[in-house]
Design a protein around this motif. Structure first.
Motif: not given
Length: 176
Positions: A53, A89, A92, A100, A103-106, A164
């Motif tokens: 990622p 990770w 937010q 970007l 496309q992704q919340a994290t 995470r």
């Protein structure tokens, strides 16, 4: 001759992608606020099997607040005192291209340990958005997309631990 941090920072500000080597191997780096550069990095990510990622590289823990909406209190110490590569990770992200963030919340963030890459980040004035490959060389498709390279790959690559971290400090290890 290896390019200087200043020369490489100039290329990044122009929206170019750069091949970047550090303690975890090769990655492709971009300016995290350049929509065009982030789009190219996302396209490369879709067409490169085995890539990890997208990750924001920072040079010191103090910069976490620049890219994470709410930094859990425990994060400062975890990131600051990590002696081995550690990718974290967070729930937010912020101050990244909307391309970007839509496309992704994290957001994944790693404090780079290579002093050479730390100098580049310092010269650039902000973190770098990277597509890590954790490999001893850039894949050919990635190398074709870069305007140059920066950094020296480590003699023995170290894969980062991945965890995470929740808003309230909940910890989950994904890769130890």
């Amino acid at each position: 001759m290896m390019p200087t941090p200043r020369d490489t920072a100039f290329l990044l500000r122009q929206g170019k992608l750069i091949g970047l080597a550090d303690e975890t191997g090769w990655s492709v780096a971009a300016d995290p606020i350049s929509d065009a550069a982030v789009e190219r990095l996302l396209q490369l990510h879709q067409h490169t099997p085995g890539s990890l990622p997208l990750t924001v590289l920072i040079d010191k823990a103090d910069h976490l607040g620049m890219y994470v909406q709410k930094v859990p209190e425990v994060a400062w110490d975890i990131v600051e005192f990590a002696e081995n590569p550690l990718l974290v990770w967070y729930e937010q992200g912020k101050n990244l291209s909307p391309v970007l963030l839509n496309q992704q919340a994290t957001v994944a963030v790693r404090r780079v340990l290579s002093t050479e890459v730390q100098r580049l980040i310092n010269s650039f004035g902000r973190g770098l958005l990277t597509l890590p490959f954790e490999a001893a060389s850039l894949p050919p498709a990635a190398a074709e997309q870069t305007a140059g390279t920066y950094g020296t790959p480590a003699t023995s690559l170290r894969k980062p631990r991945i965890m995470r971290l929740g808003f309230n400090g909940e910890i989950e290890f994904i890769r130890k």
